[in-house]
Motif scaffolding. Structure first.
Motif, PDB file in Angstrom:
ATOM      1  N   PRO A  29       0.826  -1.227   0.000  1.00  0.00           N
ATOM      2  CA  PRO A  29       0.000   0.000   0.000  1.00  0.00           C
ATOM      3  C   PRO A  29       0.850   1.264   0.000  1.00  0.00           C
ATOM      4  O   PRO A  29       2.042   1.245   0.282  1.00  0.00           O
ATOM      5  N   GLN A  30       0.190   2.376  -0.328  1.00  0.00           N
ATOM      6  CA  GLN A  30       0.859   3.667  -0.364  1.00  0.00           C
ATOM      7  C   GLN A  30       1.306   4.073   1.033  1.00  0.00           C
ATOM      8  O   GLN A  30       0.655   3.797   2.027  1.00  0.00           O
ATOM      9  N   ALA A  31       2.487   4.730   1.117  1.00  0.00           N
ATOM     10  CA  ALA A  31       3.081   5.214   2.380  1.00  0.00           C
ATOM     11  C   ALA A  31       3.449   4.058   3.286  1.00  0.00           C
ATOM     12  O   ALA A  31       3.452   4.220   4.520  1.00  0.00           O
ATOM     13  N   ARG A  32       3.777   2.950   2.702  1.00  0.00           N
ATOM     14  CA  ARG A  32       4.273   1.822   3.477  1.00  0.00           C
ATOM     15  C   ARG A  32       5.470   1.223   2.736  1.00  0.00           C
ATOM     16  O   ARG A  32       5.627   1.407   1.537  1.00  0.00           O
ATOM     17  N   ALA A  33       6.245   0.473   3.490  1.00  0.00           N
ATOM     18  CA  ALA A  33       7.438  -0.162   2.898  1.00  0.00           C
ATOM     19  C   ALA A  33       7.507  -1.601   3.408  1.00  0.00           C
ATOM     20  O   ALA A  33       7.272  -1.864   4.598  1.00  0.00           O
ATOM     21  N   GLY A  34       7.820  -2.536   2.483  1.00  0.00           N
ATOM     22  CA  GLY A  34       7.909  -3.952   2.839  1.00  0.00           C
ATOM     23  C   GLY A  34       9.363  -4.405   2.976  1.00  0.00           C
ATOM     24  O   GLY A  34      10.189  -4.136   2.101  1.00  0.00           O
ATOM     25  N   ILE A  35       9.694  -5.073   4.072  1.00  0.00           N
ATOM     26  CA  ILE A  35      11.044  -5.586   4.324  1.00  0.00           C
ATOM     27  C   ILE A  35      11.076  -7.052   3.874  1.00  0.00           C
ATOM     28  O   ILE A  35      10.343  -7.897   4.415  1.00  0.00           O
ATOM     29  N   LEU A  63       5.900  -5.013   7.335  1.00  0.00           N
ATOM     30  CA  LEU A  63       5.291  -3.951   6.535  1.00  0.00           C
ATOM     31  C   LEU A  63       5.288  -2.685   7.405  1.00  0.00           C
ATOM     32  O   LEU A  63       4.524  -2.559   8.359  1.00  0.00           O
ATOM     33  N   ILE A  64       6.214  -1.757   7.093  1.00  0.00           N
ATOM     34  CA  ILE A  64       6.447  -0.576   7.930  1.00  0.00           C
ATOM     35  C   ILE A  64       5.604   0.589   7.425  1.00  0.00           C
ATOM     36  O   ILE A  64       5.594   0.902   6.224  1.00  0.00           O
ATOM     37  N   ASP A  65       4.923   1.257   8.366  1.00  0.00           N
ATOM     38  CA  ASP A  65       4.110   2.440   8.044  1.00  0.00           C
ATOM     39  C   ASP A  65       5.027   3.667   8.043  1.00  0.00           C
ATOM     40  O   ASP A  65       5.674   3.986   9.047  1.00  0.00           O
ATOM     41  N   LEU A  66       5.080   4.400   6.939  1.00  0.00           N
ATOM     42  CA  LEU A  66       5.948   5.570   6.806  1.00  0.00           C
ATOM     43  C   LEU A  66       5.238   6.885   7.125  1.00  0.00           C
ATOM     44  O   LEU A  66       5.870   7.949   7.040  1.00  0.00           O
TER      45      LEU A  66
END
Length: 393
Positions: A29-35, A63-66
């Motif tokens: 999803p938008q404004a998130r980043a997957g490790i 899944l980190i919320d930015l």
């Protein structure tokens, strides 16, 4: 039997393909980043959108919320410098800037931020007393933000803002503060009331002073005006009496009274003498004419009125027919002309009296007529000359 086995195999192959496709295609999803980890080791960071990974080898672990996050921490007991326990609850605004550091540098960055906030808050508030703690929110916020931003930089977190929601002192301190505030308000109310009473007393005193001054000035002016009115009335009364004396004297001088006039005056006074309550009986003698003649002669001789007035007839100046009202200037001074006129009239009356007395003395020669005063005007052309008797005399 063979067809059933074939159908089962087809179904299993379909499920495997679906699973393989799901493991290969990952949507972030938008404004998130997957490790992504491969065999438990960090492989890559998936951006927002559609991503392809190796199935069964690569795994999206976190899944980190930015986005900027807001975390509210429960109230924490903090001891101030003056050994008072206060409860402070805070709100932290932070944002993950490095997903890798936020994942692998710390296990739970939210809990780490909470504990760091508590320790920093106790350190800052411990150097302040209760009064400074209640009035130095901005200073506390600035100190917290500086410490948290420095400590959380290596965790891939940026603290944007720190806010203190509330500072609750103990109930006893609250009660004391309320009493203090109430006493301060009562004090200010008493001060304002006293100032109002003071201003009211000052204004009342000033009003009384002005009233007393105005009353005194009014009394002074009324007394001055009353005194001026009395003085003018006395002057007018004196002038009237002077005019009356001059008129009577002029009439006597012009009429040349004799014994007949005195007898007539005596007859006029007899009814007034008879009006008394003690006078009941009056006897009038037959020789009333001779008695009156003798009485008139006696009274005339006693009064010094001559039977015959020798010498020329002279009219006395009567002065102005209207009384002269003294003119008062702005400073209260009376015009000097009035006194001059009154003195001149008195001199004329005295001169006429002296002339009559000198003429009435027996054997006295006719005195020379005194020189007329400068202020006595000459007789008009219609008056008789000094040597001639008046008409009708």
């Amino acid at each position: 039997m063979t067809a059933l086995v074939v159908l089962i195999i087809v179904v299993l192959l379909f499920l495997f393909l679906v699973t393989l496709l799901a493991k290969t295609v990952r949507i972030v999803p938008q404004a998130r980043a997957g490790i992504v980890e491969r065999f438990g080791k960090y492989k890559q960071t998936l951006p927002a959108g559609l991503n392809i990974v190796v199935p069964f080898i690569d795994k999206v672990r976190y899944l980190i919320d930015l986005r900027e996050q807001v975390v509210s921490f429960p109230p924490q007991p903090v001891i101030t410098e003056d050994n008072l326990v206060v409860s402070i609850d805070t709100v932290i605004y932070f944002q993950v800037t490095d997903p890798i550091a936020a994942t692998y540098e710390i296990a739970n960055y939210i809990q780490a931020v909470e504990q760091l906030t508590m320790t920093t808050l106790r350190n800052i508030v411990g150097g302040m007393d209760l009064e400074q703690t209640l009035t130095s929110r901005e200073e506390i916020n600035h100190g917290l933000r500086g410490v948290l931003d420095e400590a959380t930089g290596k965790w891939g977190i940026r603290v944007n803002r720190v806010e203190i929601k509330g500072i609750d002192p103990p109930p006893s301190i609250k009660d004391a503060m309320e009493k203090q505030m109430r006493a301060d308000r009562d004090k200010r109310a008493l001060i304002l009331s006293a100032e109002g009473q003071r201003q009211s007393a000052i204004l009342t005193a000033e009003g009384n002073k002005q009233s007393a001054i105005l009353n005194a000035e009014g009394d002074r002016e009324s007394q001055i005006l009353r005194a001026q009115a009395d003085r003018e009335s006395q002057i007018l009364r004196a002038q009237g009496e002077g005019q009356a004396i001059q008129t009577v004297f002029q009439a006597i001088h012009d009429g040349q009274p004799d014994q007949s006039l005195l007898a007539y005056q005596y007859l006029q006074m007899m009814p007034k003498i008879a009006e008394g309550d003690a006078n009941k009986v009056w006897i009038v003698p037959s020789e009333i004419t001779k008695a009156l003649e003798g009485l008139g002669s006696t009274v005339t001789e006693l009064a010094g009125i001559p039977k015959d007035l020798p010498g020329p007839k002279r009219r006395v100046d009567m002065g102005p027919s209207e009384p002269v009202v003294p003119r008062t200037g702005g400073d209260g001074a009376v015009d000097r002309d009035v006194d001059t006129e009154v003195s001149k009239a008195n001199e004329a009356v005295q001169a006429a009296i002296r002339e009559a007395e000198s003429a009435a003395r027996p054997g006295a020669s006719t005195p020379a007529a005194p020189a007329p005063a400068a202020d006595v005007p000459p007789p008009p052309s219609g008056d008789p000359s000094p040597g001639e008797p008046p008409a009708g005399g």
